[in-house]
Design a protein around this motif. Sequence first.
Motif, short mmCIF file in Angstrom:
data_model
loop_
_atom_site.label_atom_id
_atom_site.label_comp_id
_atom_site.label_asym_id
_atom_site.label_seq_id
_atom_site.Cartn_x
_atom_site.Cartn_y
_atom_site.Cartn_z
N LYS A 10 0.80 -1.21 0.00
CA LYS A 10 0.00 0.00 0.00
C LYS A 10 0.84 1.26 0.00
O LYS A 10 0.51 2.23 -0.70
CB LYS A 10 -0.94 -0.01 1.22
N ASN A 11 1.94 1.28 0.74
CA ASN A 11 2.74 2.50 0.86
C ASN A 11 3.99 2.48 -0.01
O ASN A 11 4.73 3.45 -0.07
CB ASN A 11 3.13 2.72 2.32
N LYS A 12 4.26 1.37 -0.68
CA LYS A 12 5.45 1.24 -1.51
C LYS A 12 5.25 2.01 -2.81
O LYS A 12 4.20 1.96 -3.43
CB LYS A 12 5.73 -0.23 -1.80
N ARG A 13 6.31 2.71 -3.24
CA ARG A 13 6.28 3.42 -4.51
C ARG A 13 7.39 2.89 -5.41
O ARG A 13 8.40 2.39 -4.94
CB ARG A 13 6.42 4.93 -4.31
N ALA A 14 7.16 3.02 -6.70
CA ALA A 14 8.15 2.55 -7.67
C ALA A 14 8.44 3.67 -8.67
O ALA A 14 7.53 4.38 -9.10
CB ALA A 14 7.63 1.31 -8.41
N TYR A 15 9.72 3.78 -9.03
CA TYR A 15 10.17 4.79 -9.98
C TYR A 15 10.97 4.09 -11.08
O TYR A 15 11.96 3.43 -10.80
CB TYR A 15 11.03 5.84 -9.28
N CYS A 16 10.50 4.22 -12.31
CA CYS A 16 11.18 3.62 -13.45
C CYS A 16 11.86 4.72 -14.26
O CYS A 16 11.19 5.68 -14.69
CB CYS A 16 10.19 2.87 -14.33
N ILE A 17 13.15 4.59 -14.47
CA ILE A 17 13.93 5.61 -15.18
C ILE A 17 14.18 5.12 -16.59
O ILE A 17 14.94 4.19 -16.83
CB ILE A 17 15.25 5.88 -14.44
N GLY A 18 13.53 5.77 -17.54
CA GLY A 18 13.55 5.36 -18.93
C GLY A 18 12.19 4.78 -19.29
O GLY A 18 11.65 3.95 -18.55
N GLY A 19 11.65 5.21 -20.43
CA GLY A 19 10.30 4.79 -20.81
C GLY A 19 10.27 3.72 -21.88
O GLY A 19 9.30 3.62 -22.63
N GLY A 20 11.32 2.89 -21.97
CA GLY A 20 11.35 1.80 -22.94
C GLY A 20 10.46 0.65 -22.52
O GLY A 20 9.83 0.66 -21.46
N ILE A 21 10.45 -0.39 -23.36
CA ILE A 21 9.58 -1.53 -23.11
C ILE A 21 9.91 -2.22 -21.78
O ILE A 21 9.03 -2.77 -21.13
CB ILE A 21 9.64 -2.53 -24.28
N GLY A 22 11.17 -2.15 -21.34
CA GLY A 22 11.54 -2.74 -20.06
C GLY A 22 10.81 -2.09 -18.90
O GLY A 22 10.25 -2.78 -18.03
N SER A 23 10.78 -0.77 -18.88
CA SER A 23 10.08 -0.06 -17.81
C SER A 23 8.57 -0.26 -17.90
O SER A 23 7.88 -0.43 -16.89
CB SER A 23 10.41 1.43 -17.87
N LEU A 24 8.04 -0.21 -19.12
CA LEU A 24 6.59 -0.40 -19.29
C LEU A 24 6.17 -1.78 -18.82
O LEU A 24 5.16 -1.95 -18.15
CB LEU A 24 6.20 -0.19 -20.75
N ALA A 25 6.99 -2.79 -19.18
CA ALA A 25 6.68 -4.16 -18.74
C ALA A 25 6.81 -4.29 -17.23
O ALA A 25 5.99 -4.95 -16.58
CB ALA A 25 7.61 -5.14 -19.44
N ALA A 26 7.84 -3.65 -16.65
CA ALA A 26 8.02 -3.70 -15.20
C ALA A 26 6.79 -3.14 -14.49
O ALA A 26 6.31 -3.71 -13.50
CB ALA A 26 9.27 -2.93 -14.80
N ALA A 27 6.29 -2.01 -15.00
CA ALA A 27 5.08 -1.42 -14.39
C ALA A 27 3.91 -2.39 -14.48
O ALA A 27 3.13 -2.55 -13.52
CB ALA A 27 4.75 -0.10 -15.09
N ALA A 28 3.76 -3.05 -15.62
CA ALA A 28 2.65 -4.00 -15.79
C ALA A 28 2.78 -5.17 -14.83
O ALA A 28 1.78 -5.61 -14.22
CB ALA A 28 2.63 -4.51 -17.24
N ASP A 41 10.76 1.65 -1.03
CA ASP A 41 10.40 1.95 -2.41
C ASP A 41 11.35 1.22 -3.35
O ASP A 41 12.38 0.69 -2.92
CB ASP A 41 10.50 3.46 -2.67
N ILE A 42 11.02 1.17 -4.62
CA ILE A 42 11.93 0.54 -5.58
C ILE A 42 12.22 1.47 -6.75
O ILE A 42 11.39 2.28 -7.14
CB ILE A 42 11.39 -0.82 -6.08
N VAL A 43 13.43 1.33 -7.28
CA VAL A 43 13.87 2.13 -8.42
C VAL A 43 14.38 1.18 -9.49
O VAL A 43 15.22 0.32 -9.23
CB VAL A 43 14.98 3.12 -8.01
N ILE A 44 13.86 1.34 -10.70
CA ILE A 44 14.26 0.49 -11.83
C ILE A 44 14.89 1.39 -12.89
O ILE A 44 14.25 2.32 -13.38
CB ILE A 44 13.06 -0.28 -12.39
N VAL A 45 16.13 1.09 -13.22
CA VAL A 45 16.91 1.92 -14.15
C VAL A 45 17.14 1.16 -15.45
O VAL A 45 17.58 0.02 -15.44
CB VAL A 45 18.27 2.31 -13.53
N GLN A 46 16.84 1.82 -16.57
CA GLN A 46 17.23 1.25 -17.86
C GLN A 46 18.68 1.66 -18.12
O GLN A 46 18.95 2.80 -18.51
CB GLN A 46 16.29 1.74 -18.96
#
Length: 522
Positions: free
Chosen positions: A2-20, A265-270
């Motif tokens: 509920k309180n966890k946030r995620a930040y994806c750096i880069g809008g490629g298919i890797g980040s979009l898939a990670a969000a999904a 929180d989590i951070v995903i970097v391309q």
Amino acid sequence: MKNKRAYCIGGGIGSLAAAAFMIRDGNMDGSQITIFEKLPTQGGSLDGQRLADGSYSLRGGRMLTTDAYECLWGLYEGVPSLENKGQSVKDEIIAFNKKHIPHSQARLVDENRHIVDVSSLDFTMSERLELVKLTEASEEKLGTSKISDWLSDDFFKCKFWFMWQTTFAFQQWHSAVEFKRYLHRFMNEFPRIETLGGVKRTIYNQYDSLVLPLLKWLKDQNVNFYSNTNVTDVKTENINGKVTVTELMYDTAGKSHTITVLPDDIVIVQNGSMTDASSLGDMTSPPPKLTKEDSAGWKLWEKLAEGRPEFGNPKSFNTSIPESFWESFTVTCRTPDFFNKMIEFSGNLPGTGGLVTFKDSNWLLSIVIYHQPHFINQPKEVQVFWGYALHGDRVGDFVPKAMTECNGDEILTELCGHLNFDKSLFDNATCIPCRMPYITSMFMPRAYTDRPKPVPQTSKNLAFVSQFVELKDDVVFTVEYSIRAAQNAVYELLEIDKKIPEITKHDKSAKVLIDSVIKAFS
């Protein structure tokens, strides 16, 4: 979650898939996920656009296969089609390919404009033995060696090499490990490499067919998107022996901002991009010659990896543009003349032939005649095709300059020369060249430790998602690789107890092995 946030750096298919995957399998609310992208649009290397003059441009097109790409199909079976109500994107693509079956009849064309007989792969016995030796060598033994360290000069003149090389964009100086992985992952394609019978295509270009439906689904889940936004730094601290992201710094609309990142929180970097520093030319100008210094796309990974070998070694991939670049081009035809002539020449209707490679061309030129339309809302009178050259630094056969110095009009002159077509076929056409200095950087010879794992062992809340992470047995330069990396990263960071689809072991299939041996000796 509920309180966890995620930040994806880069809008490629890797980040979009990670969000999904975070939403679908991690039970995160989309509003808790933010994706930052430096460019105006999401999708990264899966691009496609209509320019101001009505012509089209795309940097490349990825071939798919329903015999592999397990994570890609697992994702897209849950993403609704934009055009076919009640169908998933997966269902839509499979249905399309049942109607448009690939069977190339003009895979290679020689210097005399003759279609080459490719029913035989043209191996000598010594070349067969060389290929087997490379295929069976361990990755430890292959190490940082090049393909040319294992295969003789004559091997690079055989029909198989021209077809395999241009299908996957290999150069002789690329990594023997990556070449071996391809031979194993796509061994089922070996017996049909001359027809490209296993290749599947999306209905439109990959931006329209893969990115847009996934974007819509993510936006419907309230994912936050920041375009025209450059993340300049990722601040970390060592907390309980783990590298922990504590702050993100980014620039947008001329202003700098800082986000506080909590340990949970989590951070995903391309990390790194094969299309970094890409540039477009036009009918009168060649593309400008950019480097990573012009776009700064690699800088974030370089910062994070400094002093942390477990975060990889970007310098193994981004320091030799002459070995990692090639140039593509997109042609917009406003009359049907060229397409009609190609149907007559090749025997293939648009969308059924795959690559046509001019094997003796100095540029090693190939073109793909797509099923039309190739873009959503493409006018009926317009047709679009794509091509690329692996040796763009060499002087052309019909234009006395390197491809990198050519404008779009000169590229069309070179293409017409190889086909012996009158250039009037391209009256009112537009050719947009695209230079990509790092497009095969992921194929560069590398040590095992040069690519980080999706979640490095020393990381608390940071993951990497790109073509530059280490995934056992899988092959880079595929949409599958980015999606598999994303699934691995998300499942580990969120501790999701679900099984990631296994790689299909075609190289363990008795039928595939027998068919491959028969083909090799044909």
